[in-house]
Design an enzyme around this catalytic site. Structure first.
Site, PDB file in Angstrom:
ATOM      1  N   SER A  83      -3.250   3.816  -2.788  1.00 27.59           N
ATOM      2  CA  SER A  83      -3.300   2.640  -3.644  1.00 27.59           C
ATOM      3  C   SER A  83      -2.893   1.499  -2.955  1.00 27.59           C
ATOM      4  O   SER A  83      -2.212   1.658  -2.036  1.00 27.59           O
ATOM      5  CB  SER A  83      -2.243   2.705  -4.862  1.00 27.59           C
ATOM      6  OG  SER A  83      -2.874   3.998  -5.579  1.00 27.59           O
ATOM      7  N   ALA A  94       0.796  -1.084   0.108  1.00 26.10           N
ATOM      8  CA  ALA A  94       0.063  -0.173  -0.064  1.00 26.10           C
ATOM      9  C   ALA A  94       1.093   1.188  -0.074  1.00 26.10           C
ATOM     10  O   ALA A  94       1.966   1.200   0.526  1.00 26.10           O
ATOM     11  CB  ALA A  94      -1.084   0.083   1.331  1.00 26.10           C
ATOM     12  N   ASP A  95       0.303   2.105  -0.552  1.00 27.80           N
ATOM     13  CA  ASP A  95       1.086   3.617  -0.546  1.00 27.80           C
ATOM     14  C   ASP A  95       0.087   4.575  -0.527  1.00 27.80           C
ATOM     15  O   ASP A  95      -1.053   4.456  -1.263  1.00 27.80           O
ATOM     16  CB  ASP A  95       2.036   3.738  -1.709  1.00 27.80           C
ATOM     17  CG  ASP A  95       2.921   4.934  -1.496  1.00 27.80           C
ATOM     18  OD1 ASP A  95       3.635   4.877  -0.654  1.00 27.80           O
ATOM     19  OD2 ASP A  95       2.835   5.952  -1.992  1.00 27.80           O
ATOM     20  N   SER A  96       0.325   5.831   0.252  1.00 25.19           N
ATOM     21  CA  SER A  96      -0.675   7.057  -0.047  1.00 25.19           C
ATOM     22  C   SER A  96       0.205   8.181  -0.231  1.00 25.19           C
ATOM     23  O   SER A  96       1.260   8.246   0.226  1.00 25.19           O
ATOM     24  CB  SER A  96      -1.088   7.213   1.266  1.00 25.19           C
ATOM     25  OG  SER A  96      -2.083   6.523   1.792  1.00 25.19           O
TER      26      SER A  96
END
Length: 195
Positions: free
Chosen positions: A112, A75-77
């Site tokens: 994401s 995950a990444d923001s």
């Protein structure tokens, strides 16, 4: 349905979201050098959304190559303020500068997620939230920073939306889990159908 997944992150926030949603997992941090990846992608003039997607996939694939039979979640923001990516602050002074830049403006928070198996992505999802910060005085911004711990300051991209950070905004559009960095409803939907 999958019994257990691997979370390719050491994010306490993401761990908490998975726990609260009764998703069984263990942690294997990817240790991806996010700053250098972002810098490289920014040179290629890709969008913040693409950066978020690429980082989530990179994290999941890296751990998935090591544990080939297991389901890995990356995950990444990314915060997009007027087309520029806002990175996590390194200290309170940087945090104050970031808040001053966001003051009275709307930004997008892009989260994401990627699920990989055998070193390759098998599913991904990206969600966006739009947050409009109130017009606040310098003193109000300083007082906000005094209320939050260093751990929360660095973990939540300057604001902790489920706590004190909510008071910074006049308008919030989007899913709270997305704002916290893990659109868990979509993850749960996918985990129900995967073998």
């Amino acid at each position: 349905m999958v019994k257990e997944i691997i979370l390719a992150s050491k994010s306490g926030v993401r761990k908490k979201i998975l726990e609260e949603n009764n998703i069984q997992f263990r942690v294997e941090p990817s240790n991806v050098d996010e700053d250098s990846v972002k810098e490289s992608l920014l040179k290629e003039k890709v969008t913040p959304t693409i950066i978020s997607k690429n980082l989530a996939e990179l994290k999941a694939n890296k751990i998935s190559q090591k544990f080939t039979e297991e389901i890995v979640l990356g995950a990444d923001s990314v915060i997009d303020l007027e087309g520029k990516i806002i990175s996590k602050p390194n200290d309170r002074e940087e945090a104050l500068e970031i808040l001053k830049r966001m003051n009275g403006k709307t930004h997008q928070l892009i989260s994401s997620v990627c699920i990989s198996r055998g070193g390759s992505m098998i599913w991904n999802y990206t969600d966006k939230a739009s947050l409009t910060m109130k017009n606040m005085t310098f003193l109000e911004l300083e007082n906000y920073l005094k209320k939050i711990s260093d751990k929360d300051l660095y973990a939540y991209n300057v604001y902790q939306i489920e706590g004190e950070g909510r008071n910074l905004f006049s308008k919030i559009e989007g899913d709270e889990d997305t704002i916290m960095g893990l659109p868990v409803k979509k993850i749960k939907e996918y985990l129900k159908i995967i073998k």
